[in-house]
Motif scaffolding. Structure first.
Motif, mmCIF file in Angstrom:
data_model
loop_
_atom_site.group_PDB
_atom_site.id
_atom_site.type_symbol
_atom_site.label_atom_id
_atom_site.label_comp_id
_atom_site.label_asym_id
_atom_site.label_seq_id
_atom_site.Cartn_x
_atom_site.Cartn_y
_atom_site.Cartn_z
ATOM 1 N N LEU A 303 0.804 -1.352 0.016
ATOM 2 C CA LEU A 303 -0.054 0.009 0.171
ATOM 3 C C LEU A 303 0.939 1.334 -0.007
ATOM 4 O O LEU A 303 1.814 1.247 0.841
ATOM 5 C CB LEU A 303 -0.842 -0.048 1.414
ATOM 6 N N THR A 305 -0.425 4.655 0.546
ATOM 7 C CA THR A 305 -1.360 5.613 0.809
ATOM 8 C C THR A 305 -1.111 6.428 1.630
ATOM 9 O O THR A 305 -1.518 7.632 1.891
ATOM 10 C CB THR A 305 -2.551 4.882 1.221
ATOM 11 N N GLY A 341 -5.619 1.555 7.088
ATOM 12 C CA GLY A 341 -6.770 2.005 6.270
ATOM 13 C C GLY A 341 -8.082 2.583 6.842
ATOM 14 O O GLY A 341 -9.056 2.158 6.802
#
Ligand code: UD1
Ligand code: CA
Length: 452
Positions: A303, A305, A341
């Protein structure tokens, strides 16, 4: 300016399956650091010379923005030969060319700019530094006026030349006009039978070119050849970053125990307690307290992000912040809470022992100790949504996908598999069953049995 980065060397002393320039300092590859410095120095174009079978290096280089041109040096026959592998780029460029090494990640854009600036009064500029121990480095040999005569590699140097401590960093700048003519004239009649880029100095002079040098610090030009040097450069990088963070208005209670990533952003009036580690992609707002032993990573191999920690947030001790975390103003995340997340809106609290993955937690919601968002069914990930002001009792399992309405209360110990309406109470625990006097009778009976 064209910048060419030489990175074809295998780096055998690293004792690694990976090419040397892919090893990391502060969460970024050595090559990534050098490319970033080249871009920050305003290079119009960047070229990287790699070895054959270095697809991973090619991939890492092309991941950088803007992606550099890649050239392959077939046999590692020296730094001049490596530079000539980029001949098409050199021939096409009219103006300044700066050569960097892929294994010197601490080099600053300011030093690249200084080398380029030297080209206003010279055709070739090298970058020197004074070494505490010059062993192994090329020496800058000068005349009585301080003009550069030659660079002598350690293995080719005489006794007297070995005593020279002014060394060559490896950074070299050229005016493009007669560069190829000089490079093509370099031979390999030396101790290593290699084509040395450093010979451009002596050859350039014999051709009537003007040669000069500028100075930089030894720290900045450290090259990495083995793991001990890698650790040394990491330490220097961290020292530099800690100072930047403190200069920017953050308190580090024990600076030597805090590890930053190359891209960590820290606001003002932030307090960071001992033993905190930042992985890549984390930004922290103002007035944030990060207590001891907290680990934050905003981007990992899967990820990319980022993780954003808002103003006034309190983290830790022992919190784990993973990619895709966004913590709003004044959020509290306490000990042994893992967040991934997840968006926690203003004032939300998860103070103890929780896993919050793939979830939105509304403003001022309270997440009780031991709450788990069960986001994975063994095949897919699912999301949880917790409304503003909701109260999740301790030891609750929220089986995703599931939605808890604004202001709802979930009783402790519940396993929630259905949505809960706003302002409702949901409890799934078994009814309380109490038998008066049972325990005392039980003990008496058992004690009697044990005797007989
Ligand atoms: C080089 C310099 C030396 C300087 C020192 C600073 C030369 C001849 N010597 O020596 O004056 O003091 O750096 O650290 O330039 N490379 C290739 N292909 C090759 C050989 C090297 O791409 O055939 C690359 C390597 O990957 C590395 C860089 O060039 O990134 C420097 O090569 P290295 O062998 O480490 O040079 P040094 O002996 O350290
Ligand atoms: Ca080297």
């Amino acid at each position: 300016m064209l910048i060419v980065i030489l990175a074809a060397g295998k780096g055998t002393r690293m004792q690694s399956a990976e090419p040397k320039v892919l090893h990391q300092v502060a969460g970024r590859s050595l090559l990534g650091h050098v490319i970033a410095a080249a871009v920050a120095a305003d290079a119009q174009s960047v070229a990287v010379v790699i070895g054959p079978d270095m697809d991973a290096v090619r991939k890492e280089a092309t991941r950088c923005a803007p992606a550099p041109a890649i050239f392959v040096q077939t046999n590692q026959r020296g730094t001049a030969d490596a530079l000539l592998a980029a001949r098409p780029a050199l021939a096409a460029h009219h103006g300044d060319v700066v050569v960097l090494f892929g294994d010197t990640p601490l080099l600053t854009p300011a030093t690249i700019a200084a080398a380029q600036a030297g080209l206003t009064a010279a055709d070739i500029v090298t970058v020197g530094f004074d070494a505490i121990d010059p062993t192994g480095y090329g020496r800058i040999l000068t005349d009585v006026q301080g003009g550069v005569l030659a660079i002598r590699e350690h293995k080719d140097a005489s006794e007297a030349e070995h005593r020279v401590t002014r060394c060559n960093s490896g950074v070299m700048a050229f005016r493009s006009e007669r560069m190829l003519e000089v490079l093509d004239a370099i031979g390999n009649a030396n101790a290593k039978a290699e084509f040395y880029l450093t010979d451009a100095v002596e050859i350039g002079r014999t051709k009537g070119l003007r040669v000069s040098y500028v100075m930089t610090s030894e720290t900045e030009t450290q090259g990495i050849n083995d793991r001990a040097q890698l650790a040394g450069v990491e330490a220097d990088f961290q020292a530099r970053k800690r100072l930047d963070v403190m200069t920017g208005g953050a308190t580090l209670v024990a600076p030597d125990t805090v590890y930053f990533s190359h891209d960590t952003v820290i606001g003002r009036d932030v307090v960071i307690e001992p033993f905190v580690v930042f992985g890549p992609g984390v930004s922290v707002g103002d007035n944030v307290t990060i207590r001891a032993f907290t680990h934050l990573v905003g981007a990992d191999k899967k990820l990319n992000t980022g993780a954003k920690i808002g103003d006034g947030v309190e983290l830790g001790p022992f919190s784990r912040i993973r990619p895709g975390t966004v913590l709003g103003k004044n959020v509290h995340v306490g000990n042994f809470v893992e967040v991934k997340g997840a968006v926690l809106e203003e004032g939300a609290k998860a103070n103890h022992l929780s896993y919050l993955g793939d979830v939105r937690v509304g403003a001022k919601a309270n997440i009780g100790a031991g709450t788990i968002t069960c986001n994975y069914d063994g095949f897919n990930k699912h999301s949880t949504d917790i409304g503003a002001g909701a109260f999740i009792g301790s030891n609750t399992a929220l089986v995703a996908p599931v939605k808890i309405g604004d202001g709802a209360i979930v009783g402790a110990g519940s396993v929630i598999v259905k949505d809960v309406a706003a302002d409702a109470l949901a409890v799934t625990r078994a009814p309380h069953d109490e038998r008066p006097g049972w325990a005392a009778k039980f003990r008496t009976m058992m004690a009697r049995r044990k005797k007989s």
